[in-house]
Motif scaffolding. Structure first.
Motif, PDB file in Angstrom:
ATOM      1  N   UNK A 183       4.992  -4.767   4.374  1.00 44.93           N
ATOM      2  CA  UNK A 183       6.313  -4.675   3.769  1.00 44.93           C
ATOM      3  C   UNK A 183       6.915  -6.078   3.789  1.00 44.93           C
ATOM      4  N   UNK A 184       7.239  -6.624   2.603  1.00 44.75           N
ATOM      5  CA  UNK A 184       7.796  -7.985   2.580  1.00 44.75           C
ATOM      6  C   UNK A 184       9.066  -8.092   3.421  1.00 44.75           C
ATOM      7  N   UNK A 185       9.189  -9.175   4.145  1.00 40.19           N
ATOM      8  CA  UNK A 185      10.355  -9.516   4.960  1.00 40.19           C
ATOM      9  C   UNK A 185      10.588  -8.556   6.121  1.00 40.19           C
ATOM     10  N   UNK A 186       9.597  -7.744   6.445  1.00 43.82           N
ATOM     11  CA  UNK A 186       9.755  -6.848   7.600  1.00 43.82           C
ATOM     12  C   UNK A 186       9.521  -7.621   8.894  1.00 43.82           C
ATOM     13  N   UNK A 187       9.960  -7.062   9.989  1.00 38.50           N
ATOM     14  CA  UNK A 187       9.787  -7.690  11.294  1.00 38.50           C
ATOM     15  C   UNK A 187       8.308  -7.666  11.676  1.00 38.50           C
ATOM     16  N   UNK A 188       7.902  -8.592  12.548  1.00 40.73           N
ATOM     17  CA  UNK A 188       6.474  -8.687  12.895  1.00 40.73           C
ATOM     18  C   UNK A 188       5.901  -7.416  13.530  1.00 40.73           C
ATOM     19  N   UNK A 189       6.746  -6.607  14.154  1.00 42.47           N
ATOM     20  CA  UNK A 189       6.212  -5.400  14.785  1.00 42.47           C
ATOM     21  C   UNK A 189       6.077  -4.226  13.804  1.00 42.47           C
ATOM     22  N   UNK A 190       6.497  -4.417  12.573  1.00 43.80           N
ATOM     23  CA  UNK A 190       6.263  -3.411  11.540  1.00 43.80           C
ATOM     24  C   UNK A 190       4.958  -3.799  10.847  1.00 43.80           C
ATOM     25  N   UNK A 191       3.919  -3.023  11.105  1.00 43.63           N
ATOM     26  CA  UNK A 191       2.614  -3.336  10.521  1.00 43.63           C
ATOM     27  C   UNK A 191       2.607  -3.078   9.023  1.00 43.63           C
ATOM     28  N   UNK A 192       3.442  -2.157   8.575  1.00 44.59           N
ATOM     29  CA  UNK A 192       3.516  -1.838   7.159  1.00 44.59           C
ATOM     30  C   UNK A 192       3.763  -0.365   6.953  1.00 44.59           C
ATOM     31  N   UNK A 193       3.381   0.116   5.788  1.00 43.39           N
ATOM     32  CA  UNK A 193       3.503   1.537   5.489  1.00 43.39           C
ATOM     33  C   UNK A 193       2.145   2.039   5.036  1.00 43.39           C
ATOM     34  N   UNK A 194       1.940   3.333   5.204  1.00 42.79           N
ATOM     35  CA  UNK A 194       0.680   3.936   4.769  1.00 42.79           C
ATOM     36  C   UNK A 194       0.940   5.348   4.274  1.00 42.79           C
ATOM     37  N   UNK A 195      -0.025   5.841   3.536  1.00 42.66           N
ATOM     38  CA  UNK A 195       0.060   7.198   3.008  1.00 42.66           C
ATOM     39  C   UNK A 195      -0.791   8.092   3.895  1.00 42.66           C
ATOM     40  N   UNK A 196      -0.146   9.027   4.568  1.00 45.56           N
ATOM     41  CA  UNK A 196      -0.863   9.959   5.434  1.00 45.56           C
ATOM     42  C   UNK A 196      -0.703  11.360   4.853  1.00 45.56           C
TER      43      UNK A 196
END
Length: 150
Positions: free
Chosen positions: A35-48
């Motif tokens: 995720x652009x500009x997210x904090x370093x501890x946010x790995x991102x998003x995923x589809x589960x």
């Protein structure tokens, strides 16, 4: 006596546990989108399975160095909190253990303050200490924005 079942998991060399009632899924995260500009501890998003899940890197939240080894070896525990889906990325999943609620002790005084802030207490096991993770607190932990401090 009252007992609680914990899902145990490893982050670094430490064993953590959380109530099975708080864990929605255990899965291997694949195709995590940054995720652009997210904090370093946010790995991102995923589809589960059709749900958009925010992936949180537990190592980063706990102030540990990035994991070494193959990325496809990591695991995640799925958590639903306030209508949002989260995947807490961990190093590995252990077993489910049933422990007596009355055996839980307060955090040791020498426990890292960051770790203590996300711990409900500890259980002494045969050869290790199990830190009972407060899922609500680890999801809420956030570093202040560096840009706002100036």
């Amino acid at each position: 006596m009252s007992s609680i079942e914990y899902v145990t998991f490893q982050i670094g060399s430490q064993t953590f546990g959380t109530s099975v009632l708080e864990v929605h899924d255990v899965f291997r995260p694949t195709k995590v989108t940054k995720v652009p500009l997210s904090k370093p501890d946010i790995a991102g998003v995923l589809n589960l399975r059709g749900r958009i899940v925010t992936a949180i890197d537990a190592r980063a939240r706990l102030g540990l160095p990035p994991r070494e080894g193959k990325r496809d070896e990591i695991m995640a525990i799925g958590i639903e909190q306030n209508g949002e889906s989260f995947g807490l990325i961990i190093d590995s999943v252990g077993e489910v253990v049933r422990l007596e609620e009355s055996d839980m002790e307060q955090n040791p005084v020498n426990l890292d303050p960051m770790w203590a802030s996300v711990s409900k207490g500890v259980h002494r096991m045969d050869d290790k200490l199990l830190i009972v993770m407060d899922i609500g607190r680890i999801l809420a932990v956030s570093e202040p924005d560096e840009g706002l401090a100036a």
